[in-house]
Design a protein around this motif. Structure first.
Motif, mmCIF file in Angstrom:
data_model
loop_
_atom_site.group_PDB
_atom_site.id
_atom_site.type_symbol
_atom_site.label_atom_id
_atom_site.label_comp_id
_atom_site.label_asym_id
_atom_site.label_seq_id
_atom_site.Cartn_x
_atom_site.Cartn_y
_atom_site.Cartn_z
ATOM 1 N N THR A 1 37.321 -1.806 36.948
ATOM 2 C CA THR A 1 38.285 -2.319 35.965
ATOM 3 C C THR A 1 38.930 -1.201 35.148
ATOM 4 O OG1 THR A 1 37.125 -4.430 35.837
ATOM 5 C CG2 THR A 1 38.583 -3.862 34.001
ATOM 6 N N PRO A 2 38.187 -0.284 34.514
ATOM 7 C CA PRO A 2 38.863 0.802 33.786
ATOM 8 C C PRO A 2 39.641 1.733 34.723
ATOM 9 C CG PRO A 2 36.484 1.163 33.824
ATOM 10 C CD PRO A 2 36.723 -0.226 34.325
ATOM 11 N N LEU A 3 39.174 1.887 35.960
ATOM 12 C CA LEU A 3 39.917 2.714 36.908
ATOM 13 C C LEU A 3 41.284 2.089 37.202
ATOM 14 C CD1 LEU A 3 38.574 4.494 40.020
ATOM 15 C CD2 LEU A 3 40.493 2.930 40.293
ATOM 16 N N MET A 4 41.324 0.785 37.360
ATOM 17 C CA MET A 4 42.598 0.095 37.600
ATOM 18 C C MET A 4 43.515 0.205 36.390
ATOM 19 S SD MET A 4 42.692 -1.254 40.699
ATOM 20 C CE MET A 4 43.641 -2.778 40.783
ATOM 21 N N LEU B 1 38.339 -9.328 50.005
ATOM 22 C CA LEU B 1 37.146 -9.347 50.853
ATOM 23 C C LEU B 1 36.003 -8.543 50.226
ATOM 24 C CD1 LEU B 1 38.870 -8.859 54.332
ATOM 25 C CD2 LEU B 1 37.987 -10.984 53.355
ATOM 26 N N VAL B 2 36.343 -7.358 49.703
ATOM 27 C CA VAL B 2 35.322 -6.553 49.027
ATOM 28 C C VAL B 2 34.803 -7.284 47.794
ATOM 29 C CG1 VAL B 2 34.889 -4.388 47.799
ATOM 30 C CG2 VAL B 2 36.253 -4.372 49.893
ATOM 31 N N ALA B 3 35.708 -7.912 47.052
ATOM 32 C CA ALA B 3 35.302 -8.638 45.847
ATOM 33 C C ALA B 3 34.342 -9.772 46.190
ATOM 34 C CB ALA B 3 36.523 -9.183 45.124
ATOM 35 N N GLU B 4 34.636 -10.483 47.275
ATOM 36 C CA GLU B 4 33.796 -11.607 47.669
ATOM 37 C C GLU B 4 32.399 -11.145 48.068
ATOM 38 O OE1 GLU B 4 32.938 -15.549 48.077
ATOM 39 O OE2 GLU B 4 34.836 -14.698 47.376
ATOM 40 N N LEU C 1 40.053 -9.801 37.142
ATOM 41 C CA LEU C 1 39.977 -8.989 35.931
ATOM 42 C C LEU C 1 40.469 -7.571 36.204
ATOM 43 C CD1 LEU C 1 39.079 -8.729 32.977
ATOM 44 C CD2 LEU C 1 36.789 -8.122 33.809
ATOM 45 N N ALA C 2 40.124 -7.014 37.369
ATOM 46 C CA ALA C 2 40.579 -5.668 37.723
ATOM 47 C C ALA C 2 42.105 -5.628 37.869
ATOM 48 C CB ALA C 2 39.907 -5.219 39.016
ATOM 49 N N LEU C 3 42.681 -6.655 38.494
ATOM 50 C CA LEU C 3 44.136 -6.706 38.638
ATOM 51 C C LEU C 3 44.811 -6.867 37.276
ATOM 52 C CD1 LEU C 3 44.516 -8.935 41.833
ATOM 53 C CD2 LEU C 3 44.710 -6.445 41.655
ATOM 54 N N ALA C 4 44.203 -7.656 36.394
ATOM 55 C CA ALA C 4 44.749 -7.804 35.047
ATOM 56 C C ALA C 4 44.692 -6.476 34.299
ATOM 57 C CB ALA C 4 43.979 -8.877 34.283
ATOM 58 N N ALA D 1 36.325 1.315 48.811
ATOM 59 C CA ALA D 1 35.593 1.835 49.966
ATOM 60 C C ALA D 1 34.148 2.134 49.617
ATOM 61 C CB ALA D 1 36.285 3.090 50.504
ATOM 62 N N VAL D 2 33.856 2.498 48.365
ATOM 63 C CA VAL D 2 32.496 2.936 48.008
ATOM 64 C C VAL D 2 31.429 1.850 48.237
ATOM 65 C CG1 VAL D 2 31.089 3.785 46.097
ATOM 66 C CG2 VAL D 2 33.338 4.795 46.537
ATOM 67 N N PRO D 3 31.531 0.593 47.714
ATOM 68 C CA PRO D 3 32.459 0.080 46.719
ATOM 69 C C PRO D 3 31.935 0.310 45.307
ATOM 70 C CG PRO D 3 31.165 -1.722 47.591
ATOM 71 C CD PRO D 3 30.678 -0.470 48.276
ATOM 72 N N LEU D 4 32.867 0.555 44.382
ATOM 73 C CA LEU D 4 32.518 0.754 42.980
ATOM 74 C C LEU D 4 32.254 -0.606 42.332
ATOM 75 C CD1 LEU D 4 32.442 3.337 41.150
ATOM 76 C CD2 LEU D 4 34.699 2.642 40.320
ATOM 77 N N PRO D 5 31.230 -0.724 41.478
ATOM 78 C CA PRO D 5 30.989 -1.999 40.785
ATOM 79 C C PRO D 5 32.181 -2.398 39.923
ATOM 80 C CG PRO D 5 29.105 -0.537 40.566
ATOM 81 C CD PRO D 5 30.200 0.277 41.163
ATOM 82 N N ALA D 6 32.256 -3.673 39.601
ATOM 83 C CA ALA D 6 33.382 -4.188 38.824
ATOM 84 C C ALA D 6 33.520 -3.481 37.487
ATOM 85 C CB ALA D 6 33.219 -5.691 38.608
ATOM 86 N N ALA D 7 32.389 -3.095 36.879
ATOM 87 C CA ALA D 7 32.433 -2.417 35.582
ATOM 88 C C ALA D 7 33.118 -1.060 35.679
ATOM 89 C CB ALA D 7 31.020 -2.240 35.036
ATOM 90 N N GLY D 8 33.078 -0.430 36.834
ATOM 91 C CA GLY D 8 33.778 0.833 37.018
ATOM 92 C C GLY D 8 35.175 0.650 37.553
#
Length: 441
Positions: free
Chosen positions: A325-328, A259-262, A273-276, A316-323
């Motif tokens: 992905t390395p966090l995951m 939901l957040v991604a959408e 990509l984050a899950l990968a 929750a923030v939500p953090l952008p995808a660029a942040g």
């Protein structure tokens, strides 16, 4: 670790490709079987969902088929653990693989044949879950039992690298095959992978395994397993911790994450990509653990649970995808460090003849609350809002992990020197022992 056929630079070839001295026949069979089975199973998870949708099912129907697999998995785990301690464990594993092969093969025929019905798919998914309930406790500790104690940590980390790599590759390959040839053929490949994995496990050499007396009945074994868990504060504390940690993480990633991604990350692509990246992190963590040998196993592992709160906080923030992905990726590394140290502690502390029944309680604790949490995630979001719910998920991880650190055994349990002899359910073969001058457990 591995040596390849190369030229040394002075005209003489280097040593030919060889396996590490600790990687005996049983270890290679177990690792190869797991990689093959996970390649098929990871793709089958995707194929099952698309098979339901292709038959006219809804998202709710996809969830029902998934639940049909999970419910028997939870219900039969304790029985599976007790059975694996009463019978030869490799026999239980082969039988469970055979059941999974049959269920997935029938599922494939059903899908390829035309119009599968929802109840038929649910029944076959339940058969697969039943097979997993008996396989999981029997398989726990088998890899560590197949290598010498000095090399156990490295061996298990390499095993986890293969398993995680198979999960990542299987999901990617399975998705591509579903698009190319349809879900039915992917399910057929999964059935074949179970057949091959079961055949490999049937060749395990257990000639040196200790004889286990059956003692009382099945209920006696279940009570005995519970007493083993209850008598070790570090064990029941971490099992209780992860019953809730796994639940809130599953709710965050399975329900709130998409939901957040959408709404904020750009759709399913960045989320995938984050899950990968998380999966790649687990492979990196396993690689790290081939080198690290922490003295305080549980303290090291438990400290690595704290980062599991970060994905929920980032959403929750939500953090952008660029942040994100390395966090995951970093979270995946931390998860794998915990996984290796946890299994090392279990293998060191739990008697071999009771390992499977204790493992079944561990599995039950890890899975039992997941369906409840995912079912309640939506109503909780409606009640307090998604952002607050995600912060609550992160807080649960942090608070429970801090509470576990208050248990003295968690802080002080240390890695012991290996004993001089092997007493395992899947011992190294005599040939493997002779080839390994450092063989000891």
């Amino acid at each position: 670790m591995w040596r390849g056929q190369q030229n040394s630079g002075n005209g003489r070839p280097r040593e030919p490709l060889s396996r590490p001295s600790w990687a005996g026949r049983n270890y290679l069979l177990l690792t190869g079987a797991t990689v093959i089975a996970n390649l098929g199973s990871s793709g089958a998870l995707i194929a099952t969902a698309f098979a339901v949708l292709a038959s006219g099912g809804s998202a709710t129907d996809v969830g029902l088929v998934a639940a049909a697999r999970t419910v028997p998995l939870v219900l039969f785990l304790l029985i599976g653990g007790a059975v694996a301690d009463r019978l030869p464990r490799h026999h239980v594993m082969v039988a469970a693989n055979a059941l999974s092969c049959v269920s997935q093969g029938l599922f494939a025929l059903l899908v390829l044949g035309g119009e599968p019905r929802l109840w038929q798919m649910a029944v076959l998914a339940a058969l697969g879950g039943t097979g997993q309930a008996f396989f999981a406790p029997a398989s726990e500790g088998m890899v560590l039992a197949s290598v010498s104690g000095e090399h156990a940590g490295r061996a298990f980390a390499v095993f986890r690298m293969g398993m995680n790599g198979a999960n990542i590759g299987g999901a990617a390959l399975g998705g591509a095959l579903v698009a190319a040839v349809g879900p039915g053929w992917v399910l057929a490949v999964d059935a074949a992978s179970f057949a091959v994995a079961g055949a490999l496990r049937a060749f395990l050499d257990v000639s040196g395994a200790p004889v286990r007396t059956r003692g009382g009945g099945l209920l006696h074994d279940l009570r005995d397993g519970w007493q083993e868990v209850a008598s070790r504060p570090w064990l029941w504390a971490i099992v209780l911790q992860f019953s809730l940690v796994n639940a809130v993480i599953s709710a965050a990633e399975a329900v709130y994450g998409p939901l957040v991604a959408e709404e904020h990350l750009g759709g399913p692509g960045p989320w995938g990509l984050a899950l990968a990246a998380f999966g790649a992190g687990t492979a990196g963590g396993a690689l790290l653990m081939t080198r690290l040998k922490p003295r305080r196993l549980l303290l090291t592992g438990t400290l690595c649970v704290f980062p599991l709160a970060l994905p929920s906080a980032a959403l929750a923030v939500p953090l952008p995808a660029a942040g994100l992905t390395p966090l995951m990726f970093g979270t995946g590394i931390a998860v794998e460090v915990f996984a290796v140290t946890w299994m090392m502690a279990l293998h060191q502390e739990i008697p071999e003849e009771k390992f499977s029944r204790v493992s079944s309680y561990d599995w039950l604790g890890s899975l039992a609350m997941v369906p409840v949490a995912t079912a309640l995630a939506g109503p909780l979001q409606d009640l307090i809002g998604r952002t607050t719910a995600l912060w609550c998920c992160a807080a649960v991880v942090v608070l429970l992990t801090a509470a576990v650190l208050c248990v003295p055994e968690v802080r002080h349990l240390t890695r012991r020197a290996p004993a001089p002899t092997v007493t395992s359910s899947v011992p190294a073969s005599p040939r493997d022992k002779a080839e390994d001058p450092d063989h000891s457990l």
